[in-house]
Design a protein around this motif. Structure first.
Motif, PDB file in Angstrom:
ATOM      1  N   ASP A  74       2.261  -5.712   3.720  1.00  0.00           N
ATOM      2  CA  ASP A  74       1.196  -4.879   3.149  1.00  0.00           C
ATOM      3  C   ASP A  74      -0.160  -5.558   3.249  1.00  0.00           C
ATOM      4  OD1 ASP A  74       2.963  -2.869   2.509  1.00  0.00           O
ATOM      5  OD2 ASP A  74       3.275  -3.534   0.449  1.00  0.00           O
ATOM      6  N   ALA A 118       9.363   2.952  -3.963  1.00  0.00           N
ATOM      7  CA  ALA A 118       8.602   2.469  -2.810  1.00  0.00           C
ATOM      8  C   ALA A 118       8.922   3.280  -1.559  1.00  0.00           C
ATOM      9  CB  ALA A 118       8.897   0.990  -2.577  1.00  0.00           C
ATOM     10  N   ALA A 134       7.107   6.562  -1.874  1.00  0.00           N
ATOM     11  CA  ALA A 134       5.672   6.364  -1.644  1.00  0.00           C
ATOM     12  C   ALA A 134       5.353   6.140  -0.176  1.00  0.00           C
ATOM     13  CB  ALA A 134       5.172   5.183  -2.475  1.00  0.00           C
ATOM     14  N   PHE A 135       6.323   5.623   0.590  1.00  0.00           N
ATOM     15  CA  PHE A 135       6.090   5.331   2.006  1.00  0.00           C
ATOM     16  C   PHE A 135       6.365   6.541   2.889  1.00  0.00           C
ATOM     17  CE2 PHE A 135       7.449   3.768   6.185  1.00  0.00           C
ATOM     18  CZ  PHE A 135       6.379   2.959   6.520  1.00  0.00           C
ATOM     19  N   CYS A 182      -2.655   8.131   3.494  1.00  0.00           N
ATOM     20  CA  CYS A 182      -1.193   8.042   3.650  1.00  0.00           C
ATOM     21  C   CYS A 182      -0.780   6.674   4.186  1.00  0.00           C
ATOM     22  CB  CYS A 182      -0.701   9.137   4.606  1.00  0.00           C
ATOM     23  SG  CYS A 182      -0.715  10.789   3.901  1.00  0.00           S
ATOM     24  N   PRO A 234       0.508   3.360   0.190  1.00  0.00           N
ATOM     25  CA  PRO A 234       1.738   2.625  -0.143  1.00  0.00           C
ATOM     26  C   PRO A 234       1.523   1.128  -0.267  1.00  0.00           C
ATOM     27  CG  PRO A 234       2.181   4.257   1.555  1.00  0.00           C
ATOM     28  CD  PRO A 234       0.687   4.204   1.384  1.00  0.00           C
ATOM     29  N   ASN A 235       0.615   0.564   0.538  1.00  0.00           N
ATOM     30  CA  ASN A 235       0.357  -0.866   0.469  1.00  0.00           C
ATOM     31  C   ASN A 235      -0.231  -1.276  -0.877  1.00  0.00           C
ATOM     32  OD1 ASN A 235       1.070  -0.776   3.186  1.00  0.00           O
ATOM     33  ND2 ASN A 235      -1.039  -0.635   3.870  1.00  0.00           N
ATOM     34  N   ASN A 271       2.932  -0.490  -3.699  1.00  0.00           N
ATOM     35  CA  ASN A 271       4.144  -1.324  -3.704  1.00  0.00           C
ATOM     36  C   ASN A 271       4.115  -2.438  -4.746  1.00  0.00           C
ATOM     37  OD1 ASN A 271       5.524   0.139  -1.755  1.00  0.00           O
ATOM     38  ND2 ASN A 271       4.745  -1.082  -0.056  1.00  0.00           N
TER      39      ASN A 271
END
Length: 315
Positions: free
Chosen positions: A73, A250, A253-254, A283, A287-288, A291
């Motif tokens: 990330d 996670a 979210a990814f 997008c 996520p980074n 997390n």
């Protein structure tokens, strides 16, 4: 577009990143959430790495994979956001031809690595729940290291053809990229000639690599749920399933934003281009940032170590 932008040339020395065309008056405001995402990602992922490194009790497969995710990330965000913020703040739009392809490779490579880490985490949860007595003997430190190396090498090798194919096309239309970073599709669309090979390989990676990763995760959690439902009491079942909560959040979210983005690009043709670009960047970057928050809040051991360190500093 001016005539100078239409000048025919072959492989320009620089590309011009346009940022988010149509939203130029709002760049200062757009930079605030982008900068906040970068700061949170840096702080959160660095904190996780520090806690796992300094706490011997966290030297377990789950936390090794979590450290790999944190590093991934950090690299992804650092590959994109500094240049994006320089566009929003200083109108610094030029990027060297080779630097553009390097950025594109890093983004693609570490995106593939991230999916591989989620697969490795699913394997860890499967062994921990379905074969708890053998977990420490199956996922030993050397095995975890080999899995991590395989995930990194897989990402590097799978992504390399993207770079090789993109570098072979002549770029003679324009050097203007309507993105705040060198996204693969945006760069290849500027090439002259038939670029179907790049598109076809992209579809191959999407279905055969990402599709296999998702399939493996689904199969792993199917077995995990079967093992959980065999447990004797409801409390034990909930407690066991809770150990998978961070990983599942996670994954959602990814993958879910990517699914929405794919649907948006295919079926929402009347949506303004700047909305597509802004949503695509969110997008990729969101996520980074999420997390470390997800794993920090939902993983009891990480939260306890973090809270304990602040408590010690306060005494």
């Amino acid at each position: 577009m001016s005539d100078t932008n239409r000048t025919h040339f072959t492989n320009p020395s620089t590309f011009i990143l346009l940022g988010i065309p149509g939203l130029e008056p709002f760049y200062v405001w757009i930079s605030i959430p982008f900068g906040a995402m970068y700061a949170i990602a840096l702080l959160g992922n660095s904190t996780i790495l520090f806690i796992v490194k300094t706490e011997p009790s966290l030297h377990e497969p789950m936390y090794y994979f979590l450290c790999m995710l944190a590093i991934t990330d950090l690299v992804l965000n650092t590959s994109i956001l500094p240049k994006s913020l320089s566009i929003f703040w200083f109108n610094s739009r030029e990027i060297d031809f080779s630097a553009c392809f390097t950025q594109m490779y890093f983004v693609l490579c570490f995106s593939v690595i991230e999916t591989g880490i989620f697969v490795a985490m699913a394997l860890d949860r499967y062994v921990a729940i379905c074969h708890p007595l053998r977990h420490s003997t199956i996922l030993t430190s050397p095995i975890v290291a080999k899995i991590g190396l395989a995930v990194v090498l897989r990402g590097a090798v799978i992504t390399l053809p993207f770079l090789i194919l993109a570098r072979q096309w002549p770029y003679c239309r324009t050097n203007l990229i309507p993105q705040p970073f060198c996204a693969h599709i945006a760069v290849v669309s500027l090439a002259c000639g038939d670029t179907h090979a790049s598109s076809d390989y992209g579809l191959f990676v999407l279905f055969c690599v990402n599709g296999l990763d998702v399939t493996f995760i689904v199969i792993s959690y199917t077995q995990i749920l079967r093992a959980i439902f065999r447990l004797p009491t409801k409390d034990v079942r909930l407690k066991t399933f809770g150990t998978c909560g961070s990983h599942l959040c996670a994954i959602v979210a990814f993958y879910i934003p990517g699914l929405f983005l794919s649907l948006l690009q295919r079926f929402a043709q009347n949506v303004p281009v700047h909305f597509h670009i802004l949503f695509a960047n969110l997008c990729l970057l969101m996520p980074n940032m999420l997390n470390p928050i997800i794993f920090g809040m939902r993983t009891k051991q990480v939260w306890e170590r973090l809270f304990g360190r602040f408590s010690l500093k306060g005494t």
